[in-house]
Design a protein around this motif. Structure first.
Motif, mmCIF file in Angstrom:
data_model
loop_
_atom_site.group_PDB
_atom_site.id
_atom_site.type_symbol
_atom_site.label_atom_id
_atom_site.label_comp_id
_atom_site.label_asym_id
_atom_site.label_seq_id
_atom_site.Cartn_x
_atom_site.Cartn_y
_atom_site.Cartn_z
ATOM 1 N N ILE A 89 0.878 -1.334 -0.124
ATOM 2 C CA ILE A 89 0.005 -0.118 -0.075
ATOM 3 C C ILE A 89 0.887 1.276 -0.090
ATOM 4 O O ILE A 89 0.545 2.136 -0.811
ATOM 5 N N ASP A 90 1.790 1.169 0.825
ATOM 6 C CA ASP A 90 2.841 2.445 0.790
ATOM 7 C C ASP A 90 3.410 2.562 -0.357
ATOM 8 O O ASP A 90 3.443 3.575 -1.099
ATOM 9 N N LYS A 91 4.010 1.542 -1.108
ATOM 10 C CA LYS A 91 4.642 1.794 -2.581
ATOM 11 C C LYS A 91 3.647 2.096 -3.591
ATOM 12 O O LYS A 91 4.131 3.092 -4.230
ATOM 13 N N LEU A 92 2.459 1.713 -3.473
ATOM 14 C CA LEU A 92 1.398 2.141 -4.428
ATOM 15 C C LEU A 92 1.321 3.574 -4.307
ATOM 16 O O LEU A 92 0.893 4.455 -5.344
ATOM 17 N N ASP A 93 0.898 3.981 -3.253
ATOM 18 C CA ASP A 93 0.812 5.331 -2.713
ATOM 19 C C ASP A 93 1.919 6.228 -3.013
ATOM 20 O O ASP A 93 1.884 7.350 -3.749
ATOM 21 N N ILE A 161 -5.142 3.610 -9.051
ATOM 22 C CA ILE A 161 -4.399 2.894 -8.055
ATOM 23 C C ILE A 161 -5.507 2.730 -6.764
ATOM 24 O O ILE A 161 -5.405 1.667 -6.040
ATOM 25 N N ALA A 162 -6.574 3.467 -6.694
ATOM 26 C CA ALA A 162 -7.648 3.463 -5.508
ATOM 27 C C ALA A 162 -8.077 2.085 -5.567
ATOM 28 O O ALA A 162 -8.170 1.444 -4.226
ATOM 29 N N PRO A 163 -8.605 1.380 -6.615
ATOM 30 C CA PRO A 163 -9.264 -0.080 -6.393
ATOM 31 C C PRO A 163 -8.099 -0.822 -5.988
ATOM 32 O O PRO A 163 -8.546 -1.896 -5.357
ATOM 33 N N LEU A 164 -6.641 -0.719 -6.488
ATOM 34 C CA LEU A 164 -5.845 -1.631 -5.915
ATOM 35 C C LEU A 164 -5.273 -1.722 -4.609
ATOM 36 O O LEU A 164 -5.280 -2.582 -3.785
ATOM 37 N N ILE A 165 -5.468 -0.424 -4.006
ATOM 38 C CA ILE A 165 -5.134 -0.114 -2.558
ATOM 39 C C ILE A 165 -6.347 -0.448 -1.769
ATOM 40 O O ILE A 165 -6.198 -1.047 -0.776
ATOM 41 N N GLU A 166 -7.842 -0.355 -2.375
ATOM 42 C CA GLU A 166 -8.764 -1.026 -1.552
ATOM 43 C C GLU A 166 -8.944 -2.403 -1.508
ATOM 44 O O GLU A 166 -9.181 -3.031 -0.551
#
Length: 184
Positions: A89-93, A161-166
């Motif tokens: 999640i940190d990497k995606l953000d 990226i929002a769906p991936l984080i969710e």
């Protein structure tokens, strides 16, 4: 001399863990680690941000857990999966912001190159005023538009990226639920 009674306590050996994190994710991590048998040990210690208030506050999360906890091997495996998901999640953000920063910097550097050409054109002997104006226009645009490009790129990447984080948060909640079931 009075009658003193000594209460006997059972010995409990603990293992300890310290995690350095942003203070904004402190509660999330504490809630997550409690599902793997960890308890908060002491208070949060704030680090950084004193000299530079715009920087992200860091906190140290101190945890302890009974060494003889049941299902320790499976809990440790689930805990590692939890940590891997939090890291992803940190990497995606960060990827969302870093791509936008890169595009804005490239456009700013191109604008600076045009401004340098404009400066060289006006300082040449004899001065080339028309060339100076022609090069200054894209130079100024290259200094103005990076901000708008950054905002647009962050918004575009956030949508992707929002769906991936969710999905990662859902995976974390499933992992925490499995860990909690092993505890009780």
């Amino acid at each position: 001399m009075g009658n003193t009674e000594r209460q006997q306590r059972n010995f409990v050996g603990y293992e300890y863990k310290e995690i350095l994190t942003d203070s904004s994710s402190f509660s999330f991590l504490l809630d997550g680690y409690e599902n793997f048998g960890w308890e908060e040990d002491g208070s949060m210690l704030e680090i950084g941000g004193v000299r530079n208030p715009t920087s992200q506050q860091k906190a140290v999360l101190r945890l302890k857990r009974n060494r003889k906890i049941i299902n320790k091997v499976e809990l440790t495996r689930l805990e590692r999966n939890f940590e891997a998901c939090v890291h992803e999640i940190d990497k995606l953000d960060k990827a969302r912001i870093s791509a936008a920063t890169m595009y804005a910097l490239i456009l700013g550097i191109i604008g600076t190159a045009f401004m340098a050409g404009s400066t060289f054109a006006v300082t040449a002997q004899p001065p080339h005023y028309i060339l100076c104006i022609i090069l200054a226009i894209p130079g100024l645009l290259g200094w103005i538009f990076p901000y708008f490009l950054y905002k647009k790129t962050v918004a575009k990447h956030s949508e992707k990226i929002a769906p991936l984080i969710e999905a990662k948060y859902d995976e974390i909640y499933e992992i925490c639920e499995k860990g909690n079931k092993l505890l009780y």
